[in-house]
Design an enzyme around this catalytic site. Structure first.
Site, PDB file in Angstrom:
ATOM      1  N   THR A 354       0.830  -1.220   0.000  1.00 24.25           N
ATOM      2  CA  THR A 354       0.000   0.000   0.000  1.00 24.25           C
ATOM      3  C   THR A 354       0.858   1.260   0.000  1.00 24.25           C
ATOM      4  O   THR A 354       1.935   1.262   0.563  1.00 24.25           O
ATOM      5  CB  THR A 354      -0.874   0.000   1.270  1.00 24.25           C
ATOM      6  N   VAL A 355       0.340   2.361  -0.610  1.00 21.91           N
ATOM      7  CA  VAL A 355       1.016   3.655  -0.522  1.00 21.91           C
ATOM      8  C   VAL A 355       0.113   4.650   0.205  1.00 21.91           C
ATOM      9  O   VAL A 355      -1.084   4.700  -0.026  1.00 21.91           O
ATOM     10  CB  VAL A 355       1.408   4.231  -1.907  1.00 21.91           C
TER      11      VAL A 355
END
Length: 534
Positions: A354-355
């Site tokens: 995830t970012v």
């Protein structure tokens, strides 16, 4: 303003200060893209869209065009929430999967793929709040996809790990396009090696020119459905055509004078708020860190027990959110915390890969944004001739029809990715987040207590070593924890294991606006993170 002198492990890094704009991301090139957009007349929302699109190219190990997104937007003094997570396809049912012999949803398969929401998030945010055209916002991502960029160290490590995993597990023809796009040399790109993808560029151009319509009702949609039909997938033309992100009302609790904002389910942000509700009546003394950690862990375990039982698509929840967040229920759960570690059980509020990034502009607008394919690259399925790597978010669904989060067509699953936001006395403090699967609410809680209870500056609040609850009484901690704290926790019944893998503890960002309008940023030391500002 901040005082970390009494903290057992003060940070050696300092926060970043700026006035006109600030972008905090896990990739230096992405941060610079955000600042460039601000300098061209864009606002914090424009910058967020540009950064989000660029990270699908610059950090494909954590997110992609075929993933989901959530955002909290603070615009012109008001706070908004966007849920751009996808639902299960119409053709995907428990009965169908059980007839194929599945007891749970496999991670790397069509069975785990839900409808992607990220492209719709970009178009929706741009249309609602942006100043610049979507084509201008996606142009930097398109340029990097066409021209290539040097892969950063942490991303290269994650890429190599994913390649080794996929080479072992993905043997079918359905996975060939992943290797063609992300391992064209027969291996993962190394640190500093140039990687490019003309297919990504072409797809992003199509999304930009059509305001994402091509992805849901055009040529890209046709390619997704065609490949799905050809290889045993479930996504239909109607699944894509009918998809829209939903605007939601963010939830909040007041914790020591700060309003902490999270998005409502199907995300797990409510776990953070439930834990804070439990902790708010405790008073932590400056040097009682061992006791503080004990109570943090116990409150988090209780909140997680409820979250894992009740969180699902908000239209299918069997309890009311206001009951889970009530003072009465927080008091009830608080009474369960004693001197020893407990085995967490869900309560009953009705009885007695995830970012994450943050953006801010000089006009007071701020965005807390998170985007993911889940489990690194996601399902391992890439649509040929597009570069679209599909998420595997559906793996969170249960196949037990008694569970709240049981799979149903057009239902959104329990979602791990959560953006956070802080306000005080009605004024924006700023966006924060810590990515990393089920670590996310734990990272949010620890960051908030570092900042609010222990008065650490934005950088120190992120630098402080973290713990992660795994299950029952099992806790992993980073190696920087002082021995005396670990010994005290073990004496209270916690089963402690020191982990040398920093990737297990999430990656966060924080932008804080003070009373003078100065932006103060902290960025994650466990990633290739960077703050760009001016």
């Amino acid at each position: 303003m901040f005082d970390s002198l009494n903290f057992p492990y003060p940070s050696k890094r300092v926060p970043i200060y700026a006035k006109k704009g600030m972008i905090a991301t896990s990739n230096p090139l992405a941060s610079q893209i955000g600042v460039d957009i601000l300098k061209k007349g864009g606002n914090a929302v424009d910058a967020a869209v540009a950064v989000a699109a660029s990270l699908t190219v610059l950090e494909p190990t954590s997110n992609g065009i075929g993933g989901d997104a959530f955002a909290i937007v603070y615009k012109d003094g008001k706070i908004y929430g966007l849920n751009a997570s996808g639902y299960a396809p119409r053709n995907l049912t428990v009965e169908k999967l059980k007839s194929k012999g599945y007891e749970k949803i496999p991670a790397h398969s069509w069975e785990s793929v839900t409808v992607p929401g990220a492209p719709a998030a970009w178009a929706t945010l741009s249309k609602e709040f942006g100043e610049l055209p979507l084509e201008a916002l996606l142009e930097p991502a398109i340029d990097y996809a066409n021209e290539g960029f040097p892969v950063s160290p942490v991303t290269a490590k994650s890429w190599k790990n994913a390649f080794n995993l996929y080479k072992k597990e993905l043997k079918e023809e359905i996975s060939k396009a992943w290797f063609d796009v992300f391992a064209p040399e027969g291996r993962a790109p190394g640190v500093g090696e140039i990687w490019s993808s003309k297919l990504h560029a072409q797809t992003l151009e199509s999304i930009a020119e059509s305001s994402a319509n091509s992805f849901y009702n055009g040529k890209l949609a046709e390619k997704i459905v065609e490949f799905s039909n050809k290889t045993g997938g479930y996504i239909s033309k109607e699944d894509l055509e009918d998809y829209e992100p939903i605007w939601v009302e963010p939830l909040s609790v007041n914790y020591r004078g700060y309003d902490v904002w999270e998005l409502p389910p199907n995300g797990q942000g409510i776990i953070v708020l439930m834990a804070l509700n439990i902790l708010k009546e405790f008073h932590f003394q400056c040097k009682e860190y061992s006791e503080s950690y004990h109570k943090q862990i116990e409150a988090l375990k209780l909140a997680f027990a409820d979250g894992l039982k009740y969180i699902t698509d908000i239209n299918n929840m069997k309890v009311k959110i206001e009951d889970l967040l009530s003072e009465e229920y927080g008091n009830k759960r608080r009474k369960l915390i004693g001197k020893e570690a407990l085995l967490p059980e869900a309560g009953d509020p009705y009885s007695g890969g995830t970012v994450y990034f943050a953006t801010a502009d000089e006009y007071g607008n701020m965005v807390s944004y998170i985007q993911s394919n889940y489990m690194g690259f996601g399902s391992g399925i890439v649509i040929p001739d597009t570069g679209i790597s599909l998420q595997n978010r559906g793996v969170s669904f249960s196949l037990n029809e008694e569970d709240n989060n049981c799979l149903k067509p057009l239902k959104r699953p329990y979602h791990t990715i959560i953006p956070g936001f802080l306000t005080k006395d009605g004024n924006a403090i700023g966006p924060f987040g810590v990515m990393g699967g089920y670590m996310q609410p734990q990272g949010h809680l620890q960051f908030l207590m570092n900042f609010i209870d222990f008065n650490l500056n934005p950088q120190a609040a992120l630098d402080a070593p973290r713990w992660q609850w795994i299950k029952e009484k099992e806790i992993i901690v980073e190696k920087a924890f002082p021995t005396y704290i670990l010994e005290t926790l073990e004496n209270k019944g916690h089963k402690i294991k020191v982990s040398l893998n920093s990737s297990e503890f999430g990656r966060g960002q924080f932008i804080y606006r003070n009373d003078e309008g100065v932006l103060i940023g902290g960025t994650e030391p466990r990633a290739d993170s960077n703050i760009a500002c001016f």
